[in-house]
Design a protein around this motif. Sequence first.
Motif, mmCIF file in Angstrom:
data_model
loop_
_atom_site.group_PDB
_atom_site.id
_atom_site.type_symbol
_atom_site.label_atom_id
_atom_site.label_comp_id
_atom_site.label_asym_id
_atom_site.label_seq_id
_atom_site.Cartn_x
_atom_site.Cartn_y
_atom_site.Cartn_z
ATOM 1 N N THR A 176 15.577 39.883 15.455
ATOM 2 C CA THR A 176 16.706 39.968 16.362
ATOM 3 C C THR A 176 16.997 38.560 16.866
ATOM 4 N N GLU A 177 18.210 38.372 17.351
ATOM 5 C CA GLU A 177 18.576 37.134 18.035
ATOM 6 C C GLU A 177 18.255 37.350 19.504
ATOM 7 N N ASN A 178 17.344 36.563 20.032
ATOM 8 C CA ASN A 178 16.947 36.695 21.428
ATOM 9 C C ASN A 178 17.226 35.381 22.150
ATOM 10 N N LEU A 179 18.210 35.385 23.012
ATOM 11 C CA LEU A 179 18.584 34.190 23.764
ATOM 12 C C LEU A 179 18.841 33.001 22.843
ATOM 13 N N GLY A 180 19.507 33.272 21.729
ATOM 14 C CA GLY A 180 19.853 32.217 20.784
ATOM 15 C C GLY A 180 18.689 31.746 19.937
ATOM 16 N N TYR A 181 17.626 32.535 19.842
ATOM 17 C CA TYR A 181 16.425 32.155 19.098
ATOM 18 C C TYR A 181 15.885 33.404 18.402
ATOM 19 N N MET A 182 14.890 33.211 17.548
ATOM 20 C CA MET A 182 14.245 34.355 16.908
ATOM 21 C C MET A 182 13.455 35.144 17.944
ATOM 22 N N SER A 183 13.056 36.343 17.595
ATOM 23 C CA SER A 183 12.253 37.153 18.508
ATOM 24 C C SER A 183 10.916 36.470 18.782
ATOM 25 N N TYR A 201 16.975 37.994 7.366
ATOM 26 C CA TYR A 201 18.160 38.563 8.002
ATOM 27 C C TYR A 201 17.986 38.507 9.512
ATOM 28 N N ILE A 202 19.110 38.421 10.197
ATOM 29 C CA ILE A 202 19.131 38.333 11.650
ATOM 30 C C ILE A 202 20.075 39.400 12.186
ATOM 31 N N ARG A 203 19.614 40.155 13.145
ATOM 32 C CA ARG A 203 20.506 41.076 13.873
ATOM 33 C C ARG A 203 20.967 40.319 15.116
ATOM 34 N N ALA A 204 22.189 39.816 15.059
ATOM 35 C CA ALA A 204 22.702 38.913 16.083
ATOM 36 C C ALA A 204 23.791 39.570 16.904
ATOM 37 N N GLY A 205 23.581 39.634 18.184
ATOM 38 C CA GLY A 205 24.626 40.104 19.073
ATOM 39 C C GLY A 205 25.714 39.056 19.248
ATOM 40 N N HIS A 206 25.345 37.800 19.020
ATOM 41 C CA HIS A 206 26.308 36.700 19.120
ATOM 42 C C HIS A 206 26.517 36.123 17.724
ATOM 43 N N ASP A 207 26.220 34.840 17.534
ATOM 44 C CA ASP A 207 26.513 34.245 16.217
ATOM 45 C C ASP A 207 25.292 33.987 15.348
ATOM 46 N N GLY A 208 24.097 34.034 15.890
ATOM 47 C CA GLY A 208 22.881 33.858 15.094
ATOM 48 C C GLY A 208 22.554 32.423 14.723
ATOM 49 N N THR A 209 23.361 31.473 15.163
ATOM 50 C CA THR A 209 23.195 30.077 14.744
ATOM 51 C C THR A 209 21.840 29.499 15.136
ATOM 52 N N GLY A 210 21.464 29.651 16.390
ATOM 53 C CA GLY A 210 20.187 29.104 16.849
ATOM 54 C C GLY A 210 19.005 29.768 16.163
ATOM 55 N N THR A 211 19.107 31.057 15.948
ATOM 56 C CA THR A 211 18.044 31.800 15.274
ATOM 57 C C THR A 211 17.895 31.310 13.837
ATOM 58 N N ARG A 212 19.008 31.186 13.155
ATOM 59 C CA ARG A 212 18.987 30.712 11.768
ATOM 60 C C ARG A 212 18.386 29.309 11.696
ATOM 61 N N ARG A 213 18.836 28.436 12.572
ATOM 62 C CA ARG A 213 18.348 27.055 12.580
ATOM 63 C C ARG A 213 16.831 27.015 12.803
ATOM 64 N N ALA A 214 16.334 27.842 13.715
ATOM 65 C CA ALA A 214 14.897 27.860 14.008
ATOM 66 C C ALA A 214 14.086 28.331 12.803
ATOM 67 N N ILE A 215 14.529 29.401 12.157
ATOM 68 C CA ILE A 215 13.812 29.909 10.979
ATOM 69 C C ILE A 215 13.863 28.888 9.852
ATOM 70 N N GLU A 216 15.021 28.293 9.638
ATOM 71 C CA GLU A 216 15.143 27.296 8.570
ATOM 72 C C GLU A 216 14.273 26.069 8.839
ATOM 73 N N SER A 217 14.145 25.684 10.097
ATOM 74 C CA SER A 217 13.312 24.538 10.451
ATOM 75 C C SER A 217 11.838 24.811 10.133
ATOM 76 N N ILE A 218 11.360 25.967 10.532
ATOM 77 C CA ILE A 218 9.954 26.306 10.301
ATOM 78 C C ILE A 218 9.675 26.494 8.815
#
Length: 156
Positions: A63-70, A96-113
């Motif tokens: 999930t997208e949690n506060l612009g980040y991954m869970s 995959y990300i279940r994003a209530g907003h745009d998922g950008t921060g979550t995607r960036r964090a997963i891609e970074s790690i």
Amino acid sequence: MTDKKTLLIVAHAPSPNTLRLRDAVGQGARHEDIENVEVVTLAPLDTTPEDVLGCDAIILGTTENLGYMSGALKDFFDRCYYPCLEKTQGLPFAFYIRAGHDGTGTRRAIESITTGLRWKLVQEPLVCRGDYTDVFEEQCRELGLYVSASLDAGLI
């Protein structure tokens, strides 16, 4: 006879809708035409470094949690990063990300790690944005099918 390969699905599913998404990924991955892939589905908090070391490909879900991954998926990475770092380079993965907003921060964090782990992204990330729709389930089913079929065919 071909040895079975293992597809690991590590997905945070804290709600009925996110559980449906996780299950849809698994349904696609277990498609009847896929013969040589064993699918293992675990919650992030239940996944160990040994699970990752024993798989041939991985699909992450969050999930997208506060612009980040869970927090659960972040905990998975915290526990598995160093034990897997030198041993899983090139591991095929998708997410995959279940994003209530745009998922950008979550995607960036997963891609970074995963860049740090040197895993190989094999499918464009799926971001299920906005209000929940059944289309998300079909997209997740296709994601599971694609990764599993590619593993079964030896493409990844």
